[in-house]
Scaffold this motif. Sequence first.
Motif, mmCIF file in Angstrom:
data_model
loop_
_atom_site.group_PDB
_atom_site.id
_atom_site.type_symbol
_atom_site.label_atom_id
_atom_site.label_comp_id
_atom_site.label_asym_id
_atom_site.label_seq_id
_atom_site.Cartn_x
_atom_site.Cartn_y
_atom_site.Cartn_z
ATOM 1 N N PRO A 243 -19.578 -16.436 -58.246
ATOM 2 C CA PRO A 243 -18.316 -16.240 -57.523
ATOM 3 C C PRO A 243 -17.379 -15.256 -58.213
ATOM 4 C CG PRO A 243 -18.305 -18.337 -58.675
ATOM 5 C CD PRO A 243 -19.683 -17.786 -58.812
ATOM 6 N N GLN A 244 -17.675 -14.933 -59.462
ATOM 7 C CA GLN A 244 -16.833 -14.030 -60.233
ATOM 8 C C GLN A 244 -17.478 -12.661 -60.335
ATOM 9 O OE1 GLN A 244 -13.743 -14.937 -61.492
ATOM 10 N NE2 GLN A 244 -13.497 -12.754 -61.883
ATOM 11 N N GLY A 245 -16.767 -11.635 -59.882
ATOM 12 C CA GLY A 245 -17.301 -10.287 -59.946
ATOM 13 C C GLY A 245 -17.217 -9.694 -61.335
ATOM 14 N N VAL A 246 -18.028 -8.664 -61.569
ATOM 15 C CA VAL A 246 -18.073 -7.975 -62.863
ATOM 16 C C VAL A 246 -17.900 -6.480 -62.602
ATOM 17 C CG1 VAL A 246 -19.507 -7.391 -64.856
ATOM 18 C CG2 VAL A 246 -19.590 -9.707 -63.889
ATOM 19 N N GLN A 247 -17.061 -5.836 -63.406
ATOM 20 C CA GLN A 247 -16.888 -4.396 -63.279
ATOM 21 C C GLN A 247 -17.116 -3.732 -64.622
ATOM 22 O OE1 GLN A 247 -13.026 -2.884 -62.008
ATOM 23 N NE2 GLN A 247 -13.991 -1.100 -61.087
ATOM 24 N N GLU A 248 -17.963 -2.711 -64.628
ATOM 25 C CA GLU A 248 -18.242 -1.953 -65.842
ATOM 26 C C GLU A 248 -17.587 -0.588 -65.725
ATOM 27 O OE1 GLU A 248 -22.455 -1.962 -66.107
ATOM 28 O OE2 GLU A 248 -22.586 -4.120 -66.486
ATOM 29 N N SER A 249 -16.617 -0.317 -66.585
ATOM 30 C CA SER A 249 -15.796 0.901 -66.549
ATOM 31 C C SER A 249 -15.181 1.053 -65.156
ATOM 32 C CB SER A 249 -16.610 2.132 -66.963
ATOM 33 O OG SER A 249 -17.658 2.374 -66.034
ATOM 34 N N SER A 250 -15.373 2.205 -64.505
ATOM 35 C CA SER A 250 -14.770 2.422 -63.189
ATOM 36 C C SER A 250 -15.782 2.267 -62.058
ATOM 37 C CB SER A 250 -14.157 3.831 -63.128
ATOM 38 O OG SER A 250 -15.161 4.821 -63.345
ATOM 39 N N GLU A 251 -16.966 1.714 -62.396
ATOM 40 C CA GLU A 251 -18.004 1.544 -61.389
ATOM 41 C C GLU A 251 -17.619 0.452 -60.390
ATOM 42 O OE1 GLU A 251 -20.831 3.402 -61.088
ATOM 43 O OE2 GLU A 251 -19.903 4.634 -62.645
ATOM 44 N N ARG A 252 -18.334 0.419 -59.299
ATOM 45 C CA ARG A 252 -18.074 -0.583 -58.268
ATOM 46 C C ARG A 252 -18.366 -1.982 -58.814
ATOM 47 N NH1 ARG A 252 -20.535 -0.496 -52.101
ATOM 48 N NH2 ARG A 252 -19.448 -2.347 -51.346
ATOM 49 N N PRO A 253 -17.431 -2.923 -58.687
ATOM 50 C CA PRO A 253 -17.694 -4.292 -59.161
ATOM 51 C C PRO A 253 -18.852 -4.923 -58.394
ATOM 52 C CG PRO A 253 -15.346 -3.949 -58.764
ATOM 53 C CD PRO A 253 -16.066 -2.761 -58.179
ATOM 54 N N TYR A 254 -19.634 -5.719 -59.098
ATOM 55 C CA TYR A 254 -20.756 -6.400 -58.465
ATOM 56 C C TYR A 254 -20.726 -7.878 -58.834
ATOM 57 C CZ TYR A 254 -22.953 -6.325 -63.086
ATOM 58 O OH TYR A 254 -23.218 -6.503 -64.428
ATOM 59 N N TYR A 255 -21.535 -8.671 -58.107
ATOM 60 C CA TYR A 255 -21.613 -10.105 -58.340
ATOM 61 C C TYR A 255 -23.007 -10.422 -58.881
ATOM 62 C CZ TYR A 255 -17.330 -10.319 -55.653
ATOM 63 O OH TYR A 255 -16.035 -10.127 -55.220
ATOM 64 N N PRO A 256 -23.117 -10.730 -60.166
ATOM 65 C CA PRO A 256 -24.441 -11.032 -60.730
ATOM 66 C C PRO A 256 -25.000 -12.316 -60.143
ATOM 67 C CG PRO A 256 -22.716 -11.528 -62.315
ATOM 68 C CD PRO A 256 -22.038 -10.865 -61.157
ATOM 69 N N LYS A 257 -26.312 -12.485 -60.300
ATOM 70 C CA LYS A 257 -26.963 -13.702 -59.827
ATOM 71 C C LYS A 257 -26.870 -14.795 -60.891
ATOM 72 C CE LYS A 257 -28.637 -12.601 -55.731
ATOM 73 N NZ LYS A 257 -30.071 -12.444 -55.485
ATOM 74 N N THR A 258 -26.582 -16.003 -60.439
ATOM 75 C CA THR A 258 -26.592 -17.180 -61.308
ATOM 76 C C THR A 258 -27.867 -17.968 -61.036
ATOM 77 O OG1 THR A 258 -24.180 -17.334 -61.306
ATOM 78 C CG2 THR A 258 -25.396 -19.311 -61.935
ATOM 79 N N ILE A 259 -28.602 -18.281 -62.099
ATOM 80 C CA ILE A 259 -29.821 -19.091 -61.976
ATOM 81 C C ILE A 259 -29.539 -20.452 -62.605
ATOM 82 C CG2 ILE A 259 -32.277 -19.257 -62.541
ATOM 83 C CD1 ILE A 259 -32.361 -16.251 -62.662
ATOM 84 N N LEU A 260 -29.719 -21.499 -61.817
ATOM 85 C CA LEU A 260 -29.332 -22.859 -62.216
ATOM 86 C C LEU A 260 -30.571 -23.750 -62.296
ATOM 87 C CD1 LEU A 260 -26.517 -24.349 -62.609
ATOM 88 C CD2 LEU A 260 -26.875 -25.209 -60.293
ATOM 89 N N TYR A 261 -30.663 -24.533 -63.363
ATOM 90 C CA TYR A 261 -31.765 -25.475 -63.550
ATOM 91 C C TYR A 261 -31.211 -26.899 -63.468
ATOM 92 C CZ TYR A 261 -34.207 -21.428 -65.482
ATOM 93 O OH TYR A 261 -34.770 -20.198 -65.654
ATOM 94 N N ALA A 262 -31.882 -27.739 -62.655
ATOM 95 C CA ALA A 262 -31.436 -29.133 -62.512
ATOM 96 C C ALA A 262 -32.639 -30.068 -62.522
ATOM 97 C CB ALA A 262 -30.653 -29.308 -61.222
ATOM 98 N N ASP A 263 -32.411 -31.278 -63.014
ATOM 99 C CA ASP A 263 -33.452 -32.308 -63.004
ATOM 100 C C ASP A 263 -33.470 -32.952 -61.618
ATOM 101 O OD1 ASP A 263 -35.281 -34.208 -64.718
ATOM 102 O OD2 ASP A 263 -34.035 -35.498 -63.455
ATOM 103 N N HIS A 264 -34.659 -33.007 -61.014
ATOM 104 C CA HIS A 264 -34.771 -33.502 -59.641
ATOM 105 C C HIS A 264 -34.357 -34.959 -59.508
ATOM 106 C CE1 HIS A 264 -36.391 -34.016 -55.586
ATOM 107 N NE2 HIS A 264 -37.007 -35.103 -56.030
ATOM 108 N N ASN A 265 -34.751 -35.794 -60.450
ATOM 109 C CA ASN A 265 -34.504 -37.232 -60.336
ATOM 110 C C ASN A 265 -33.064 -37.617 -60.678
ATOM 111 O OD1 ASN A 265 -37.203 -37.911 -59.563
ATOM 112 N ND2 ASN A 265 -37.826 -37.628 -61.704
ATOM 113 N N SER A 266 -32.574 -37.098 -61.790
ATOM 114 C CA SER A 266 -31.227 -37.476 -62.223
ATOM 115 C C SER A 266 -30.134 -36.608 -61.589
ATOM 116 C CB SER A 266 -31.119 -37.369 -63.745
ATOM 117 O OG SER A 266 -31.200 -36.017 -64.155
ATOM 118 N N GLU A 267 -30.542 -35.468 -61.033
ATOM 119 C CA GLU A 267 -29.620 -34.492 -60.439
ATOM 120 C C GLU A 267 -28.670 -33.893 -61.484
ATOM 121 O OE1 GLU A 267 -27.619 -36.185 -57.111
ATOM 122 O OE2 GLU A 267 -29.460 -36.538 -55.971
#
Length: 278
Positions: A243-267
């Motif tokens: 949800p948080q954008g990233v901007q490097e110098s004056s380039e167009r800001p982008y939204y990186p991908k977040t990869i989330l790991y969760a335990d299926h049983n305990s959530e």
Amino acid sequence: MAGTEPTVHEWKELYDTAINFKQNECWNYMWDSDLFGVQNPETREIGYCCIMGRNGEHFALGVYKGSEGLDGLLKIFNAEVDTKSIDTLHVQNCIMASFEDRKFLDKNDHEIIKKLDLKFRGQNSWPFFRDYTPGFHPWYLNSKDVRFLTLALNQSIEISKRMKENPEMLKPKDDSVYLVRVPYVENDEIKWKDEWLEPVPISREIKSVDLAEDPNYIKCFEKIKKGKKKCMDTWEIGVFYSPQGVQESSERPYYPKTILYADHNSEMILSFFISQSI
């Protein structure tokens, strides 16, 4: 700004056409579901046009890029995306001309308006042009976009006038086709004709990414292994735009991908990391 920066002449044509579009109040004769296409004479790609403003809230023309842009718009129409969430930003693939309050324009917009010696006053009066590309923050138009948006605005004026006389003109006999304004050259002049065309099938490119080469991934995975006893648990992995954008110098800001790991049983969330790779 990606691509060639628009010339003063290109900006002037775009602003003049946008002003004409607003003066014609094209939204009075069309709903945002009344879609039609305009084929770009430079690239042959079809931009699917959506005129907004019939409800008196958001006055704009969105030109959705090709079949992928159309697909994203239809997902919004079909409520497959929560329009109140940032996810809407990541399905929109379009260039847009809208009419906003002065406070929504930034320094770059005001500089162009000043250079063109234009003046606007009041609510929903200031032309505002942006490119919307999934994964990126809304950004300024390049020269190619300015030229095509100018053409699309002109064709939208033409279509809205015809809709005023014939409100049924965009309803096809076959739901798989859309009315498209197609350019052709006659006596060295671009002219336009109507064609009913099916959107080009979307080609989904499958990319493989070696996450093991990403130092953030290695660090994240090692952290999970150290903190978890050996067992036959099931992990779930989800990928979404940060949800948080990233901007490097004056380039167009982008939204990186977040990869989330969760335990299926305990959530329980096991770990996560941010990646630019996917």
